[in-house]
Motif scaffolding. Structure first.
Motif, PDB file in Angstrom:
ATOM      1  N   SER A   1     -74.900 -36.543 -44.258  1.00 25.84           N
ATOM      2  CA  SER A   1     -74.392 -37.153 -44.112  1.00 25.84           C
ATOM      3  C   SER A   1     -74.346 -38.274 -44.857  1.00 25.84           C
ATOM      4  CB  SER A   1     -74.935 -38.692 -42.617  1.00 25.84           C
ATOM      5  OG  SER A   1     -74.216 -39.213 -42.485  1.00 25.84           O
ATOM      6  N   ARG A   2     -76.080 -39.001 -45.485  1.00 28.85           N
ATOM      7  CA  ARG A   2     -76.778 -39.846 -46.886  1.00 28.85           C
ATOM      8  C   ARG A   2     -76.727 -38.858 -47.641  1.00 28.85           C
ATOM      9  NH1 ARG A   2     -81.675 -38.786 -43.303  1.00 28.85           N
ATOM     10  NH2 ARG A   2     -81.939 -41.258 -42.343  1.00 28.85           N
ATOM     11  N   HIS A   3     -76.434 -37.954 -47.670  1.00 32.19           N
ATOM     12  CA  HIS A   3     -76.560 -37.305 -49.302  1.00 32.19           C
ATOM     13  C   HIS A   3     -74.745 -37.294 -49.714  1.00 32.19           C
ATOM     14  CE1 HIS A   3     -77.507 -34.502 -52.266  1.00 32.19           C
ATOM     15  NE2 HIS A   3     -75.905 -33.793 -52.270  1.00 32.19           N
ATOM     16  N   TYR A   4     -73.624 -37.584 -49.242  1.00 33.70           N
ATOM     17  CA  TYR A   4     -72.333 -36.858 -48.967  1.00 33.70           C
ATOM     18  C   TYR A   4     -71.385 -38.197 -49.115  1.00 33.70           C
ATOM     19  CZ  TYR A   4     -73.211 -32.068 -50.151  1.00 33.70           C
ATOM     20  OH  TYR A   4     -73.786 -30.579 -50.414  1.00 33.70           O
ATOM     21  N   GLY A   5     -72.136 -39.627 -48.383  1.00 32.23           N
ATOM     22  CA  GLY A   5     -72.251 -40.118 -47.815  1.00 32.23           C
ATOM     23  C   GLY A   5     -71.079 -40.105 -46.872  1.00 32.23           C
ATOM     24  N   VAL A   6     -70.660 -39.073 -46.117  1.00 33.24           N
ATOM     25  CA  VAL A   6     -70.220 -39.308 -44.895  1.00 33.24           C
ATOM     26  C   VAL A   6     -70.750 -39.042 -43.936  1.00 33.24           C
ATOM     27  CG1 VAL A   6     -68.833 -36.897 -43.990  1.00 33.24           C
ATOM     28  CG2 VAL A   6     -69.401 -37.279 -45.869  1.00 33.24           C
ATOM     29  N   PRO A   7     -69.421 -40.247 -42.425  1.00 33.30           N
ATOM     30  CA  PRO A   7     -70.079 -40.661 -41.224  1.00 33.30           C
ATOM     31  C   PRO A   7     -69.994 -39.442 -40.300  1.00 33.30           C
ATOM     32  CG  PRO A   7     -67.504 -41.480 -42.307  1.00 33.30           C
ATOM     33  CD  PRO A   7     -67.921 -41.021 -43.012  1.00 33.30           C
ATOM     34  N   LEU A   8     -71.282 -39.636 -39.408  1.00 27.86           N
ATOM     35  CA  LEU A   8     -70.936 -38.507 -38.283  1.00 27.86           C
ATOM     36  C   LEU A   8     -70.159 -39.121 -37.132  1.00 27.86           C
ATOM     37  CD1 LEU A   8     -75.273 -38.554 -37.796  1.00 27.86           C
ATOM     38  CD2 LEU A   8     -73.396 -37.115 -39.027  1.00 27.86           C
ATOM     39  N   LEU A   9     -69.724 -38.546 -36.486  1.00 29.23           N
ATOM     40  CA  LEU A   9     -68.748 -38.458 -35.448  1.00 29.23           C
ATOM     41  C   LEU A   9     -69.849 -37.775 -33.975  1.00 29.23           C
ATOM     42  CD1 LEU A   9     -65.377 -39.244 -34.210  1.00 29.23           C
ATOM     43  CD2 LEU A   9     -65.453 -36.723 -34.832  1.00 29.23           C
ATOM     44  N   ALA A  10     -69.404 -38.745 -33.467  1.00 28.75           N
ATOM     45  CA  ALA A  10     -70.063 -38.452 -32.005  1.00 28.75           C
ATOM     46  C   ALA A  10     -69.215 -37.569 -30.464  1.00 28.75           C
ATOM     47  CB  ALA A  10     -70.542 -39.329 -31.354  1.00 28.75           C
ATOM     48  N   THR A  11     -69.592 -35.991 -30.775  1.00 29.38           N
ATOM     49  CA  THR A  11     -68.507 -35.753 -29.285  1.00 29.38           C
ATOM     50  C   THR A  11     -69.670 -34.795 -28.408  1.00 29.38           C
ATOM     51  OG1 THR A  11     -67.133 -33.852 -29.278  1.00 29.38           O
ATOM     52  CG2 THR A  11     -68.504 -33.530 -31.304  1.00 29.38           C
ATOM     53  N   ALA A  12     -68.746 -34.849 -27.045  1.00 28.38           N
ATOM     54  CA  ALA A  12     -69.233 -34.043 -26.173  1.00 28.38           C
ATOM     55  C   ALA A  12     -69.348 -32.504 -26.338  1.00 28.38           C
ATOM     56  CB  ALA A  12     -69.181 -34.225 -25.230  1.00 28.38           C
ATOM     57  N   ASP A  13     -68.241 -31.998 -27.336  1.00 26.47           N
ATOM     58  CA  ASP A  13     -68.108 -30.485 -27.526  1.00 26.47           C
ATOM     59  C   ASP A  13     -67.102 -30.014 -26.704  1.00 26.47           C
ATOM     60  OD1 ASP A  13     -66.774 -28.539 -28.734  1.00 26.47           O
ATOM     61  OD2 ASP A  13     -69.000 -27.441 -28.852  1.00 26.47           O
ATOM     62  N   PRO A  14     -66.409 -30.417 -25.089  1.00 25.37           N
ATOM     63  CA  PRO A  14     -66.353 -30.131 -23.740  1.00 25.37           C
ATOM     64  C   PRO A  14     -65.876 -29.284 -24.451  1.00 25.37           C
ATOM     65  CG  PRO A  14     -64.456 -32.428 -24.324  1.00 25.37           C
ATOM     66  CD  PRO A  14     -66.166 -32.215 -25.650  1.00 25.37           C
ATOM     67  N   HIS A  15     -65.632 -27.477 -23.329  1.00 24.67           N
ATOM     68  CA  HIS A  15     -65.432 -26.563 -23.459  1.00 24.67           C
ATOM     69  C   HIS A  15     -64.377 -26.419 -21.723  1.00 24.67           C
ATOM     70  CE1 HIS A  15     -66.777 -26.281 -27.003  1.00 24.67           C
ATOM     71  NE2 HIS A  15     -66.002 -24.412 -27.271  1.00 24.67           N
ATOM     72  N   PHE A  16     -64.947 -27.003 -21.266  1.00 29.13           N
ATOM     73  CA  PHE A  16     -64.185 -27.197 -19.487  1.00 29.13           C
ATOM     74  C   PHE A  16     -64.545 -29.199 -19.386  1.00 29.13           C
ATOM     75  CE2 PHE A  16     -68.895 -25.641 -19.708  1.00 29.13           C
ATOM     76  CZ  PHE A  16     -69.255 -26.204 -19.083  1.00 29.13           C
ATOM     77  N   HIS A  17     -63.641 -29.125 -18.230  1.00 27.10           N
ATOM     78  CA  HIS A  17     -63.289 -30.397 -17.378  1.00 27.10           C
ATOM     79  C   HIS A  17     -64.086 -30.714 -16.679  1.00 27.10           C
ATOM     80  CE1 HIS A  17     -60.999 -28.223 -14.551  1.00 27.10           C
ATOM     81  NE2 HIS A  17     -61.429 -29.620 -12.906  1.00 27.10           N
ATOM     82  N   ARG A  18     -65.151 -29.818 -15.775  1.00 24.40           N
ATOM     83  CA  ARG A  18     -65.879 -30.392 -14.799  1.00 24.40           C
ATOM     84  C   ARG A  18     -67.256 -28.615 -15.175  1.00 24.40           C
ATOM     85  NH1 ARG A  18     -64.938 -34.120 -11.026  1.00 24.40           N
ATOM     86  NH2 ARG A  18     -62.893 -34.688 -10.595  1.00 24.40           N
ATOM     87  N   ARG A  19     -68.673 -29.212 -14.443  1.00 23.02           N
ATOM     88  CA  ARG A  19     -69.520 -28.118 -14.050  1.00 23.02           C
ATOM     89  C   ARG A  19     -68.879 -27.328 -13.693  1.00 23.02           C
ATOM     90  NH1 ARG A  19     -74.331 -31.760 -12.384  1.00 23.02           N
ATOM     91  NH2 ARG A  19     -73.858 -32.965 -13.644  1.00 23.02           N
ATOM     92  N   GLU A  20     -68.909 -26.893 -12.464  1.00 25.76           N
ATOM     93  CA  GLU A  20     -68.283 -26.046 -11.676  1.00 25.76           C
ATOM     94  C   GLU A  20     -67.153 -24.435 -12.980  1.00 25.76           C
ATOM     95  OE1 GLU A  20     -67.684 -29.117 -11.096  1.00 25.76           O
ATOM     96  OE2 GLU A  20     -68.783 -29.016  -9.203  1.00 25.76           O
TER      97      GLU A  20
END
Length: 203
Positions: A179-198
């Motif tokens: 991010s610092r080197h290229y001046g590109v901001p970070l994006l926070a994500t949970a990277d979800p692959h399902f809607h509930r832990r079950e």
């Protein structure tokens, strides 16, 4: 309460990755009070029609259409469309990645990918796309970040998530360095692959 938009969600249309339907992801996002949900299934936008229908029931939640594109010998790159022109170009890229390839093996060469994006005919489409390069994935080669930032300008972000796999500190340090080197901001994500832990075991 801080507002949050999840922009990197997967549904069961990401074969062998996602474990919940588009409708389930939309409903859960609304329950959690998310401002928006971006669905970025791999190699296509197959789940978007069902997601669109489900989102009609939750007008406070904005559906953002995206996908993950496979590049030969490179990590995946996530794309989010912010208007119709962007959506059109994203679909062109996805269609081209499937040409002449077996099911499940879609990919574009870096050269063809950049040719599409630098073609003057698709300038408006390029300006309607946000890029989320998967900098953290192992691959034979690395992205040319200088070229990516020239193409996408201020519409590129480095996604960062916690996988709780013992490598979160390492990933965060590398994300901050890039991010610092290229001046590109970070994006926070949970990277979800399902809607509930079950659904974890199924996923």
């Amino acid at each position: 309460m801080m507002e949050f938009a999840e922009l990197c969600a997967k549904t069961h249309y990401s074969f062998l990755r996602g474990a919940s339907t588009p409708g389930e992801m939309i409903e859960r996002a609304s329950e959690l009070g998310l401002r928006a949900l971006g669905i970025t299934d791999r190699h296509g936008v197959y789940g978007i029609p069902r997601a669109y229908e489900a989102a009609k029931k939750f007008p406070a939640l904005k559906l953002i259409v995206g996908s993950e594109l496979s590049l030969e010998s490179l990590p995946y790159i996530g794309l989010l469309s912010i208007n119709r022109k962007g959506y059109g170009l994203m679909c062109r890229l996805l269609s081209a990645s499937h040409e002449g390839r077996e099911k499940g093996e879609a990919a574009l060469s870096w050269v063809r990918f950049t040719e599409f994006l630098q073609d003057p005919r698709y300038q408006e489409g390029r300006e309607g796309l946000i890029a989320l390069p998967h900098w953290y994935e192992k691959s034979e080669k690395f992205f040319d970040y200088d070229e990516l930032t020239q193409i996408f300008e201020d519409r590129i972000y480095f996604p960062l998530f916690r996988a709780i796999d013992g490598k979160d500190h390492e990933r965060t340090d590398e994300a901050l360095r890039l991010s610092r080197h290229y001046g590109v901001p970070l994006l926070a994500t949970a990277d979800p692959h399902f809607h509930r832990r079950e659904r974890r075991n199924l996923q």
